[in-house]
Design a protein around this motif. Sequence first.
Motif, PDB file in Angstrom:
ATOM      1  N   HIS A   1      29.442  33.587  55.566  1.00  0.00           N
ATOM      2  CA  HIS A   1      28.313  34.142  54.820  1.00  0.00           C
ATOM      3  C   HIS A   1      28.407  35.664  54.835  1.00  0.00           C
ATOM      4  O   HIS A   1      28.884  36.254  55.796  1.00  0.00           O
ATOM      5  CB  HIS A   1      26.999  33.673  55.444  1.00  0.00           C
ATOM      6  CG  HIS A   1      26.894  32.184  55.553  1.00  0.00           C
ATOM      7  ND1 HIS A   1      26.392  31.414  54.543  1.00  0.00           N
ATOM      8  CD2 HIS A   1      27.266  31.337  56.544  1.00  0.00           C
ATOM      9  CE1 HIS A   1      26.434  30.135  54.910  1.00  0.00           C
ATOM     10  NE2 HIS A   1      26.963  30.066  56.114  1.00  0.00           N
ATOM     11  N   THR A   2      27.949  36.303  53.777  1.00  0.00           N
ATOM     12  CA  THR A   2      28.053  37.748  53.652  1.00  0.00           C
ATOM     13  C   THR A   2      27.404  38.438  54.843  1.00  0.00           C
ATOM     14  O   THR A   2      26.266  38.124  55.212  1.00  0.00           O
ATOM     15  CB  THR A   2      27.382  38.220  52.347  1.00  0.00           C
ATOM     16  OG1 THR A   2      28.019  37.574  51.253  1.00  0.00           O
ATOM     17  CG2 THR A   2      27.510  39.722  52.190  1.00  0.00           C
ATOM     18  N   ALA A   3      28.128  39.355  55.452  1.00  0.00           N
ATOM     19  CA  ALA A   3      27.629  40.065  56.629  1.00  0.00           C
ATOM     20  C   ALA A   3      26.304  40.745  56.307  1.00  0.00           C
ATOM     21  O   ALA A   3      26.159  41.416  55.294  1.00  0.00           O
ATOM     22  CB  ALA A   3      28.658  41.103  57.082  1.00  0.00           C
ATOM     23  N   GLY A   4      25.305  40.542  57.188  1.00  0.00           N
ATOM     24  CA  GLY A   4      24.001  41.157  57.022  1.00  0.00           C
ATOM     25  C   GLY A   4      23.014  40.350  56.200  1.00  0.00           C
ATOM     26  O   GLY A   4      21.854  40.735  56.075  1.00  0.00           O
TER      27      GLY A   4
ATOM     28  N   ARG B   1      32.192  38.571  42.015  1.00  0.00           N
ATOM     29  CA  ARG B   1      31.977  40.008  42.048  1.00  0.00           C
ATOM     30  C   ARG B   1      32.729  40.649  43.220  1.00  0.00           C
ATOM     31  O   ARG B   1      33.262  41.756  43.093  1.00  0.00           O
ATOM     32  CB  ARG B   1      30.473  40.298  42.161  1.00  0.00           C
ATOM     33  CG  ARG B   1      30.107  41.771  42.145  1.00  0.00           C
ATOM     34  CD  ARG B   1      30.523  42.428  40.855  1.00  0.00           C
ATOM     35  NE  ARG B   1      30.138  43.836  40.821  1.00  0.00           N
ATOM     36  CZ  ARG B   1      30.771  44.752  40.108  1.00  0.00           C
ATOM     37  NH1 ARG B   1      31.822  44.410  39.366  1.00  0.00           N
ATOM     38  NH2 ARG B   1      30.367  45.999  40.110  1.00  0.00           N
ATOM     39  N   GLN B   2      32.779  39.988  44.364  1.00  0.00           N
ATOM     40  CA  GLN B   2      33.527  40.500  45.503  1.00  0.00           C
ATOM     41  C   GLN B   2      34.998  40.719  45.148  1.00  0.00           C
ATOM     42  O   GLN B   2      35.588  41.760  45.478  1.00  0.00           O
ATOM     43  CB  GLN B   2      33.426  39.521  46.679  1.00  0.00           C
ATOM     44  CG  GLN B   2      32.051  39.444  47.308  1.00  0.00           C
ATOM     45  CD  GLN B   2      31.971  38.344  48.351  1.00  0.00           C
ATOM     46  OE1 GLN B   2      32.885  37.524  48.493  1.00  0.00           O
ATOM     47  NE2 GLN B   2      30.875  38.316  49.088  1.00  0.00           N
ATOM     48  N   ARG B   3      35.598  39.752  44.482  1.00  0.00           N
ATOM     49  CA  ARG B   3      37.010  39.878  44.103  1.00  0.00           C
ATOM     50  C   ARG B   3      37.199  41.024  43.112  1.00  0.00           C
ATOM     51  O   ARG B   3      38.183  41.768  43.196  1.00  0.00           O
ATOM     52  CB  ARG B   3      37.514  38.555  43.515  1.00  0.00           C
ATOM     53  CG  ARG B   3      37.593  37.428  44.544  1.00  0.00           C
ATOM     54  CD  ARG B   3      38.298  36.203  43.997  1.00  0.00           C
ATOM     55  NE  ARG B   3      37.522  35.514  42.981  1.00  0.00           N
ATOM     56  CZ  ARG B   3      36.609  34.578  43.238  1.00  0.00           C
ATOM     57  NH1 ARG B   3      36.341  34.242  44.495  1.00  0.00           N
ATOM     58  NH2 ARG B   3      35.944  33.985  42.264  1.00  0.00           N
ATOM     59  N   GLU B   4      36.269  41.176  42.191  1.00  0.00           N
ATOM     60  CA  GLU B   4      36.348  42.280  41.233  1.00  0.00           C
ATOM     61  C   GLU B   4      36.275  43.631  41.940  1.00  0.00           C
ATOM     62  O   GLU B   4      37.022  44.569  41.598  1.00  0.00           O
ATOM     63  CB  GLU B   4      35.211  42.171  40.210  1.00  0.00           C
ATOM     64  CG  GLU B   4      35.338  41.007  39.236  1.00  0.00           C
ATOM     65  CD  GLU B   4      34.128  40.907  38.339  1.00  0.00           C
ATOM     66  OE1 GLU B   4      33.176  41.717  38.499  1.00  0.00           O
ATOM     67  OE2 GLU B   4      34.110  40.012  37.462  1.00  0.00           O
TER      68      GLU B   4
ATOM     69  N   PRO C   1      37.326  43.123  53.853  1.00  0.00           N
ATOM     70  CA  PRO C   1      35.951  42.814  53.448  1.00  0.00           C
ATOM     71  C   PRO C   1      35.884  41.446  52.768  1.00  0.00           C
ATOM     72  O   PRO C   1      36.857  40.998  52.156  1.00  0.00           O
ATOM     73  CB  PRO C   1      35.615  43.927  52.448  1.00  0.00           C
ATOM     74  CG  PRO C   1      36.614  44.996  52.661  1.00  0.00           C
ATOM     75  CD  PRO C   1      37.846  44.335  53.185  1.00  0.00           C
ATOM     76  N   PHE C   2      34.754  40.781  52.881  1.00  0.00           N
ATOM     77  CA  PHE C   2      34.432  39.559  52.136  1.00  0.00           C
ATOM     78  C   PHE C   2      35.257  38.344  52.567  1.00  0.00           C
ATOM     79  O   PHE C   2      35.451  37.411  51.792  1.00  0.00           O
ATOM     80  CB  PHE C   2      34.572  39.782  50.625  1.00  0.00           C
ATOM     81  CG  PHE C   2      33.860  40.994  50.108  1.00  0.00           C
ATOM     82  CD1 PHE C   2      32.542  41.262  50.482  1.00  0.00           C
ATOM     83  CD2 PHE C   2      34.490  41.887  49.262  1.00  0.00           C
ATOM     84  CE1 PHE C   2      31.878  42.382  50.011  1.00  0.00           C
ATOM     85  CE2 PHE C   2      33.838  43.014  48.781  1.00  0.00           C
ATOM     86  CZ  PHE C   2      32.531  43.267  49.162  1.00  0.00           C
ATOM     87  N   GLY C   3      35.737  38.338  53.785  1.00  0.00           N
ATOM     88  CA  GLY C   3      36.359  37.142  54.338  1.00  0.00           C
ATOM     89  C   GLY C   3      37.582  36.675  53.573  1.00  0.00           C
ATOM     90  O   GLY C   3      38.370  37.468  53.058  1.00  0.00           O
TER      91      GLY C   3
ATOM     92  N   GLN D   1      27.897  33.746  41.728  1.00  0.00           N
ATOM     93  CA  GLN D   1      28.379  34.903  40.981  1.00  0.00           C
ATOM     94  C   GLN D   1      28.836  36.022  41.908  1.00  0.00           C
ATOM     95  O   GLN D   1      29.790  36.754  41.590  1.00  0.00           O
ATOM     96  CB  GLN D   1      27.271  35.403  40.053  1.00  0.00           C
ATOM     97  CG  GLN D   1      27.692  36.527  39.112  1.00  0.00           C
ATOM     98  CD  GLN D   1      26.581  36.928  38.162  1.00  0.00           C
ATOM     99  OE1 GLN D   1      25.470  36.404  38.232  1.00  0.00           O
ATOM    100  NE2 GLN D   1      26.877  37.852  37.269  1.00  0.00           N
ATOM    101  N   TRP D   2      28.204  36.163  43.066  1.00  0.00           N
ATOM    102  CA  TRP D   2      28.556  37.236  43.991  1.00  0.00           C
ATOM    103  C   TRP D   2      29.994  37.106  44.479  1.00  0.00           C
ATOM    104  O   TRP D   2      30.671  38.089  44.738  1.00  0.00           O
ATOM    105  CB  TRP D   2      27.577  37.242  45.152  1.00  0.00           C
ATOM    106  CG  TRP D   2      27.910  38.181  46.284  1.00  0.00           C
ATOM    107  CD1 TRP D   2      27.963  37.879  47.600  1.00  0.00           C
ATOM    108  CD2 TRP D   2      28.204  39.589  46.205  1.00  0.00           C
ATOM    109  NE1 TRP D   2      28.278  38.979  48.347  1.00  0.00           N
ATOM    110  CE2 TRP D   2      28.442  40.049  47.517  1.00  0.00           C
ATOM    111  CE3 TRP D   2      28.305  40.495  45.141  1.00  0.00           C
ATOM    112  CZ2 TRP D   2      28.757  41.369  47.807  1.00  0.00           C
ATOM    113  CZ3 TRP D   2      28.641  41.822  45.422  1.00  0.00           C
ATOM    114  CH2 TRP D   2      28.850  42.241  46.743  1.00  0.00           C
TER     115      TRP D   2
END
Length: 406
Positions: A47-50, A341-344, A96-98, A337-338
Motif C-alpha cells: 500500500h502507498t506509504a503514508g 500514474r505511479q509508472r508515468e 518508489p512505489f514498490g 488509476q493511481w
Amino acid sequence: MTDGDALRWAHEPAKDSGYGRTQFERDRARVLHSAGFRRLAAKTQVHTAGSDDFLRTRLTHSLEVAQISREMGTRLGCDPDVVDVAGLAHDIGHPPFGHNGEAALNAAAQPCGGFEGNAQTLRVLTRLEAKVDGAGLNLTRASLDASCKYPWPRRPGQRKFGVYDDDRPVFDWIRETAPAGERQCLEAQVMDWADDVAYSVHDVEDGVHGGYLSLRPLLLDADERAELCADVAGAYSQESTEALGEALRLLLADEVVIAAAGYDGGRRSQVALKRMTSVLTGRFVSSAVGATNSRHGSAPVRRYEVDLIVPRTVRNQCALLKGMALRYVMRARAAEQWYERQREILTDLVTLLSERAPEHLDPMFAELWKAAENDAARLRVVIDQVASLTDPAAVAWHRTLMADDR
C-alpha cells in the motif's frame, strides 16, 4: 566465521572505539545509520506509504524481516548480526512505489541493463551509500553475501537477478569464497525465508485490516479455494493444485485463521488477526529450524555448511498467503488509476532528468553523471537517482520538473 568472511572490499584503518564491537556489529550499525535505510520509511511495501498508519512500509517490513532473520539464524547457529544485516538491507535498493515502480524503472533502464531491486541493493551497499569513497557502506564479505538474494547476473528471459554488469568486480570478490555455482549462503537463505514469511503473513494482515481481503469466502466457497490454488500454481509455486489444495485445507482449518475470518475492525477481531499473524510466523520459522536441525543436527551452522530446509506443506502455505495478497489486494490496487500514474511519474522522471542532467540531479549523482563514460553509464546514474527517491519525493520532483517543462 573465517578471517576472509570479515574482510571489507576497501581497506580501512583499524578502529578502536573502546566498545569491542565485532566487524558484523559494525556492519549492522552502518546499515541502520544509512540514508538509504531511512528512506525506506517513505517507500511503498504494498500500500502507498503514508496512506494508513497501520499499514507497512519498506522500513517496517525490513525491520520485521531482520527480527525474524535474527531469531531464526540464532537458533541455527548463524552469526546473529550477519543475518540481521541481511534482513535490514535486503530491500534498501527498492525504488518508489514498490514493485510497480520497479517494473517502470526496468522498462526505462533497458538500454543500460535493466533494473532489479536486489541488484540495486548490492549497488547501494557497495557503491552509492556515502560511507567509504568508492565502496558504499563497505560491509564485510559475509554481510554482503548474506544480502545477495539472487547471486547471479541478468539473463535473457529471467526477471530476477542480483548484480548489474558494472558491479561485477565487487560481486566476484564477495563470491570468491563461495562454492562453484549460484548457491546462496545459509544466512541468505535464512533472510530469503524470513522475507517470504514476513511479506506473506503481513500482507494478508494488512489486506484484511484495509478491507481488501476477507478470509470468510475461502472458508465457505470451494470454487474460490480452487481458483486461489490455480493462481498460486501459476505465480508462486511449482506444486500441483491438489498439493496446494491440501495445504490450504489445513491452513483454513486452523482455529487462529477461523477466528481471524470474522474480522470487523473491533478490538477483539484485531486481537484475533494479530494472533493469526503471530502464530503463523512462529510456525513457519520453527518448522524451518526444526527441519534443518533434524537433517543436519543441532550444532551451530554457518555460511555454506548446510542448506535451510523448509517443509513442503509449510512452503505451500506460505505461497498460498502470497497468493491471497496477489489475488485480493495487489490486483485490486493495480487496477486503480493511481498505479498507472505511479509508472508515468517514474518514466517521466527518467526522461526529463536524462534530458536535463546534470543540472537537476543531486550533487552526488551529478558528479557521477559527469564522470560516466558513455550514454548507458549516464542513464544508469539517472536510474540510480530516481530509484533513491521516496514516494513523496518522486511526486514532488515530477511536479517541479513538469512545471519547468511548460
